[in-house]
Design an enzyme around this catalytic site. Sequence first.
Site, PDB file in Angstrom:
ATOM      1  N   TYR A  99       0.832  -1.208   0.000  1.00 28.70           N
ATOM      2  CA  TYR A  99       0.000   0.000   0.000  1.00 28.70           C
ATOM      3  C   TYR A  99       0.861   1.250   0.000  1.00 28.70           C
ATOM      4  CZ  TYR A  99      -3.851  -3.104   0.393  1.00 28.70           C
ATOM      5  OH  TYR A  99      -4.739  -4.093   0.111  1.00 28.70           O
ATOM      6  N   HIS A 102      -0.225 -12.005 -10.173  1.00 28.96           N
ATOM      7  CA  HIS A 102      -0.976 -10.984  -9.431  1.00 28.96           C
ATOM      8  C   HIS A 102      -0.132  -9.732  -9.194  1.00 28.96           C
ATOM      9  CE1 HIS A 102      -3.382  -9.001  -6.401  1.00 28.96           C
ATOM     10  NE2 HIS A 102      -2.338  -9.013  -5.596  1.00 28.96           N
ATOM     11  N   PHE A 103       1.071  -9.905  -8.648  1.00 30.96           N
ATOM     12  CA  PHE A 103       1.767  -8.663  -8.297  1.00 30.96           C
ATOM     13  C   PHE A 103       2.448  -8.003  -9.493  1.00 30.96           C
ATOM     14  CE2 PHE A 103       4.979 -11.775  -6.536  1.00 30.96           C
ATOM     15  CZ  PHE A 103       6.009 -11.485  -7.404  1.00 30.96           C
ATOM     16  N   ARG A 106       9.396 -18.340  -8.067  1.00 30.82           N
ATOM     17  CA  ARG A 106      10.739 -18.292  -7.506  1.00 30.82           C
ATOM     18  C   ARG A 106      11.591 -19.516  -7.798  1.00 30.82           C
ATOM     19  NH1 ARG A 106      10.213 -15.845  -1.431  1.00 30.82           N
ATOM     20  NH2 ARG A 106      10.254 -13.741  -2.164  1.00 30.82           N
TER      21      ARG A 106
END
Lengths: 600, 69, 53, 167
Positions: free
Chosen positions: A246, A393-394, A457
Site C-alpha cells: 500500500y 498478481h503482483f 521463484r
Amino acid sequence: MSAETGSATGVASEGRTYIDQFPGEARLVRTAFWSSFVALGIGGLMGLVQVLHRADVLRVIDSTDYYAVLTLHGVLLALTFTIFFLVGIFTWAITTSLDRGLEDLRFTWAWYGLMAGGTALAAIPILGGLTDAVEMSASVLFTFYAPLQAHPLFYLGLALFVVGTWLAGLDWIRSYLAWRRENPDERIPLPTFMVLTTLGFWYLSSLGVALAVVVFLLPWSLGIWEQVNPLLTRTMFWYFGHPVVYFWLMPVYMMWYLMLPKVSGGKLFSDPLARVVFVLFLVLSTPTGIHHQYLDPGIAEGFKFIAMTNTMFLLLPSLLTAFTVVASMEHGARQRGGTGTFGWLRALPWRDPVFTGMALAGVMFAAAGFSGMVNAGMNINYLVHNTFWIVGHFHLTVGTAVALTFMAVTYWFLPQVSGKRLWNRSVALAQVVLWFVGMVLMSNAMHRGGLDSVPRRTAEPQYRGFEIEPTLGTMAELDAQIVLGGTILFVSLVLFLVVVVMTGLGDRVDDLPANEYAETLSGPEDAPLVLDNLKLWVGIAVVLVVLAYALPLAAIVDRGGLFGPGGSPFPVFVGCLEPTVSASVAFLGDHLPAAVSGWW
Amino acid sequence: MRISPAGLLVVLAFAVPALVQARTVLAFAGVHVSPLQTVLIGLLVLTAVVLWAVAPGSGTEAPSEPNGG
Amino acid sequence: MSSIEREIGHDEYDPVGTLALIGLYFLLLVVLWTFTYFVEFLGGDLTVVGTLL
Amino acid sequence: MNVHTYEKVWLGAAMVLIVFFIASVTYGAIGAGVAMVDDSEETIDPDTLGEDDRFGDPRVEQVGDDEYEVYAVARTFVFQPDPIEVPEDSTVTFYITSGDVIHSFSVVGTNANVMVIPGEVATMTVEVDEPGEYGIVCNEYCGPGHHDMEGLLVVQPEDEFELEDDE
C-alpha cells in the site's frame, strides 16, 4: 455544495511550473526520479533474464545464480524504484498543496543520501552473488526469510534505507506543522492529507521490519546471536510486507485522484470520499499481514480467519476508489462532449500518454483486484499459495498499476521538474500501450500456470520425475506467452528510458503548462471534520494492530522462544557453494555470445 | 478515419487480451482453438478493426484532440 | 482546458456510465470468484480435511 | 457529507461482495470441511531431527483401517521419504518438518500445499482416491539448488501396496 470550490492550488502559482516555484525541491524530485529510473532499468533487465531463463529459451547465467538475479529484480523494483519515485511525488504533493517549500533542504538531502547510501550498501552483497570474485552474497530474495542468511551489509543497507524514509516523513510532517501554525483553521489540503495518512501506516508497519532486522537478523548475521526464530522473523516481515504494497499504491491512488481527473478534462468527483479511502487504508493496511501466512504451521486457524476478514474489508477503499476515479474520468469526458452510457469513453484524451497510461494501469488494477480477492481468501490459498499465480498478481499490481502509472505521470512530472518539453509524445503513447499488451500476455499465462501448480521463484520449473500438466493447452504455449510478454515489456521499458533521457537532454522552455492538480466537484467543506483528526485514526490503527498481532506473536514466542526452537544459520554466501558455483558464469559477457548464437 | 490514431491504438491494445482470454473461455466450453488458429483469427480481427477505423466514416470525427498534457 | 465544451457542475452530474461499467465489473467478479472457489478449488483433488470432521 | 446515490449503491454492492467472499470461505471451512494447517503440533529442534522418534526415520505408517501417517522431512534439496507410497482410498495425514531452512511441501495439481518451517511441524490430512502419481515440489526458495528439489507421491492400487519394513 458549490461546484467551483476545491484545491488550494493556483493561488500563488498562476501559470508557473514546479521548477519555477520551487527550484531547490524540483532538483530533489528530479534526483529521486533518476535514482528510481536507474533501478527500473537494471531491475527490468533482470526480469528479461529471468523470463528467458525459466522458459529455457536462453540461459545466460547458471541456474544457481538465478536467485541473485531474482533478488536484484525484487529489491530494485519493489523497493528502490517504487520508494524513490514515491519520495519525489510526496515532496511535490506537500510543497504544491501547502504552497510552501520544505523547511530545510539540507535535511532533505540528508535523508535522500541515507536512502541512496542504504541502497548502495545492500546492492554490494546482492551483486556479489553474481560473481566469484567477491566473497559476499545476499541471494535471499526480497523476503530474506531466516535461516537463509545474507551478508550483514544487506541488512545494514536495508535498515538505513528504511530510516531514510522515516526522516523523509519527518521532513513532510515538519512542513505540515509549519503550515498549520500559519493556517490554524484551514482544512488539510487533499494531497497533504494523503501523504500524512500514508505516513501513518508506514511508520506503524515498517517498525516491524526494522525490529526484525536490527534486533534479530543483523546481529545474527554478525554472529552475535547463534540462531533466530524463523517463524517470528517471517511474521515480522509480513507485518511490514503487506502494508508496504500500500505504500507503493498510495502515491498511485494519489495520482489517480489528483492527476487523472485533470488530464481527463474534469474534476475529482468527491474530496470527502477520497479522504475516507485514505483513512481506511491507514486503519486497515497493517492488521492483515498474516494472510501471507495462511499455510504456515505454528499459527492458529482463528488468527488466520481474523486476518482474512480485515483483508476482505480492505477491498472497500479500493472498490470505492474504482468508482470515484471512473466517475471523475466520465465527468471529464462529458465536459469534452462525450455522450451515451458507454460512448463517453471515446471522448477521453487517448492521445495523451499521461492519461492513457494511467487509464490502462487502472484497467489492469481491476483485473488484479480479482486475483487479489482470491489471494485474500483463507482456505482457497491452498490452490494458489506460492505458485506462479502470485507472480501474475503482483505484476498487475506493483508491476502495472504502480509501474505504469509512475511511467505515465513521469511524462507530466518530468517537464514540471526540469522545465524541458517532453521529447516525443507518440513514442510515449506507444510505450504505455506496449506495457499494457506485454503485461496482459505475461500475467495471463502466469495466473494460468499458477492454477496448475507451477511454482514461483524457481530457476527451472522443469522436473525430472514428473511433468506439470496444464488443464488447457501445453506448458510450451504458456511459456511462449510469457516470453513474448516479457520481451514486449522490456522493449517498452527501453522506450520509456529513451523518452526520459532525450527529454533530459533537451533545452529549457518557458511555455509549459502550470503546476496544478485537479479541482473537486464536491470539496473538503463537505467532508466531516473528524476525517482530519489524524491522531484519532492513527490511534485506531494501533488498536487494530494490537488486536490482530498481540496474540499470534505471543503464541509464536511462547511456542518457539524468542530465538527459536533451534536451527543453524544457512548462509547464502558464495564461499559455501563452491562446488556448484565455481563452474558457473563469473561474467555475463563470457557466455552471452555463445548462448545467443546457440539459440539462433 | 472513424476514430483517432491514438484511439485505434488503444482499441487494438484491448483486442489483444480479449483474443487471449476468448481462447481460454472457449476451451472451457469445449471449443478448442489452437495457438496458430488464435494468431490467424487474431490477425483477421485486428485487420478488420484497422480497416473499419480507416474507412471513410459518417463524418463525425472523434472529439479527442491534442491538449496540454 | 481548451477542449472543454461545457461545464458540468456537481448537482447536474450523474455518473451513469460509471455505474454501468462498475456494474459489469461486479458481475464479472461474482462469476470469476464462483468459478475459482467452487469449481477450481473445492472441485480439486486432495483437499485438506480436518482430522475431526 | 454529500455522497451521490450511485456511489451509495456501489458501496452497498461492495459490502455484499465482501460478505459473499467471507461466506464462501466459511462454507469451505465448515460445509466442505477444508481445514487450515495450524499450531496443534509442538515445536521441534531442527538440528536434532535424527534423534526424533518420528522424523529420525522418515516413513509411512499405518495407524488404522485405511488410515496412514507420513512423517516427512524437507531438506536442501530433497524430500524424505521419496517416493511416498500410500494405498488408494485411504486417509493420509502428513507430518512435515524441515531440517534446515523454510521449504514447502506442495503436491502438484492438488490443493495439498503447505509451508515447511524449521522448528514447526506442519500437519495436513488428505483423502486419496484413485491410484496415480503426483509430483511434489518445494515452492519456497530454499537456496541455490531450489529448482532441483522434488519428490513423488505414489497412490498405489490396494493389492500392490505394502509398507516397507525396517528389518
